[in-house]
Design an enzyme around this catalytic site. Structure first.
Site, mmCIF file in Angstrom:
data_model
loop_
_atom_site.group_PDB
_atom_site.id
_atom_site.type_symbol
_atom_site.label_atom_id
_atom_site.label_comp_id
_atom_site.label_asym_id
_atom_site.label_seq_id
_atom_site.Cartn_x
_atom_site.Cartn_y
_atom_site.Cartn_z
ATOM 1 N N HIS A 104 0.832 -1.202 0.000
ATOM 2 C CA HIS A 104 0.000 0.000 0.000
ATOM 3 C C HIS A 104 0.867 1.253 0.000
ATOM 4 O O HIS A 104 2.077 1.197 0.224
ATOM 5 C CB HIS A 104 -0.932 0.016 1.219
ATOM 6 C CG HIS A 104 -0.206 0.110 2.531
ATOM 7 N ND1 HIS A 104 0.479 -0.966 3.077
ATOM 8 C CD2 HIS A 104 -0.039 1.136 3.409
ATOM 9 C CE1 HIS A 104 1.026 -0.607 4.225
ATOM 10 N NE2 HIS A 104 0.743 0.668 4.448
ATOM 11 N N ASP A 106 0.578 5.015 1.975
ATOM 12 C CA ASP A 106 -0.161 5.507 3.131
ATOM 13 C C ASP A 106 -1.195 6.569 2.757
ATOM 14 O O ASP A 106 -0.898 7.553 2.061
ATOM 15 C CB ASP A 106 0.808 6.087 4.162
ATOM 16 C CG ASP A 106 1.606 4.999 4.858
ATOM 17 O OD1 ASP A 106 1.117 3.859 4.945
ATOM 18 O OD2 ASP A 106 2.734 5.301 5.311
ATOM 19 N N HIS A 256 4.810 -0.010 0.226
ATOM 20 C CA HIS A 256 5.484 -0.740 1.288
ATOM 21 C C HIS A 256 4.530 -1.755 1.905
ATOM 22 O O HIS A 256 3.307 -1.683 1.722
ATOM 23 C CB HIS A 256 6.035 0.195 2.366
ATOM 24 C CG HIS A 256 4.998 0.999 3.070
ATOM 25 N ND1 HIS A 256 4.401 2.114 2.514
ATOM 26 C CD2 HIS A 256 4.429 0.865 4.299
ATOM 27 C CE1 HIS A 256 3.528 2.625 3.349
ATOM 28 N NE2 HIS A 256 3.515 1.879 4.447
ATOM 29 N N ARG A 272 4.730 6.181 13.995
ATOM 30 C CA ARG A 272 4.773 6.726 12.638
ATOM 31 C C ARG A 272 4.097 8.079 12.557
ATOM 32 O O ARG A 272 3.002 8.274 13.113
ATOM 33 C CB ARG A 272 4.074 5.785 11.651
ATOM 34 C CG ARG A 272 4.427 6.086 10.188
ATOM 35 C CD ARG A 272 3.550 5.327 9.224
ATOM 36 N NE ARG A 272 2.251 5.983 9.038
ATOM 37 C CZ ARG A 272 1.186 5.392 8.508
ATOM 38 N NH1 ARG A 272 1.246 4.125 8.144
ATOM 39 N NH2 ARG A 272 0.047 6.050 8.365
#
Length: 292
Positions: A104, A106, A256, A272
């Site tokens: 995907h 983000d 990623h 994150r």
């Protein structure tokens, strides 16, 4: 401050050495890091024993840092930080323990996808817990000219929680709230990077569910080919985490995935941040039935 850049793989990625993120950075250092980021797509900075405030400050050098939109998974004291863990504060299995297990980019399921992400490792299992990245510039450029011409004008639907089999461990009320707050989005199949001008594939198996204007059989065939093509090993870099590693990646040209290769009895804990990007995509007009 001098910045040393060391390439990590053929496909993408570089390590930055000689930078201490516990202190503010001067403009020349930030500029050097940004140039390396645009060139390599993914950057690694090791041995960064920093506080959440330092993490957020570093992220802000590259753009506005947004409060994480899935509110149930935020850090309790820093809404800018998404808590990624396989155990909650009481040692029970966490809802995010299987997050990111499909390729995907983000927040592509929003109309303002994340420009970049900055992920810090706090705890990692003895074995596994890797993250793998794929260069979507290369994936696009390795397609034939005829196929590139076909997909260049296409749009695709991106949908949060499209993988229904992944929802069984989640609070269903929270899932309904988050899906309501994040309606289906139409994004370009091929995205032009606003800073480099290069074209990159912008679909992913995690959230892309159909191509606008194609029937289901056609859409499934095109997406199935792209999903298999875009993550070929020659486009990738696989990172084996160490505590206090920081990885930052450009969501506009990379995919990623958190590799499902670790024992959930051992803690995997990450923080994150998401760097806010420019508007991209639009809310799907359900009444016009744009989707495949």
């Amino acid at each position: 401050m001098p910045v040393d850049v060391h390439q990590l793989s053929y496909g993408l990625g570089a390590e930055i050495r000689g930078v201490d993120l516990s202190r503010p950075l001067d403009p020349d250092t930030v500029g050097a890091i940004r140039r390396a980021w645009l060139e390599h797509g993914v950057l690694l900075l090791r041995d960064q024993d920093i506080a959440p405030e330092d993490h957020i400050r570093f992220s802000r050098y590259f753009g506005p840092v947004e409060d994480y939109p899935l509110v149930h998974y935020r850090h309790p004291e820093h809404p800018e930080i998404f808590l990624l863990s396989n155990r909650d504060g009481e040692g029970r299995p966490a809802q995010t323990r299987n997050a990111g297990r499909h390729w995907h980019s983000d927040l592509s399921f929003t109309a303002r996808p994340a420009l970049g992400s900055v992920l810090r490792c706090l705890k990692i299992p003895d074995i596994g817990g890797d993250t793998i990245f794929a260069n979507q510039y290369l994936a696009y450029e390795m397609l034939s000219p005829a196929f590139r011409a076909f997909i260049d004008p296409l749009e695709a639907v991106h949908e949060l929680f499209s993988k229904t089999r992944d929802l069984k461990n989640l609070d269903q009320g929270q899932v309904r709230d988050m899906k309501k707050a994040n309606p289906r989005i139409v994004q370009p199949v091929v995205r032009v990077h606003p800073e480099t001008g290069r074209k990159a594939l912008y679909v992913s198996i995690a959230v892309t569910t159909g191509i606008v204007g194609l029937d289901e059989e056609e859409s499934d065939a095109v997406l199935g080919f792209l999903f298999a093509h875009q993550t070929q090993v020659q486009f990738t870099y696989r990172h084996r985490w160490r505590p206090n590693d920081i990885l930052m990646w450009d969501n506009r040209c990379t995919l990623h995935m958190a590799v499902p290769d670790n024992d959930h009895r051992q803690v995997r804990l990450m923080h994150r941040t998401s760097i806010s990007g420019t508007p991209c995509g639009r809310v799907l007009d359900e009444d016009r039935q744009e989707a495949a």
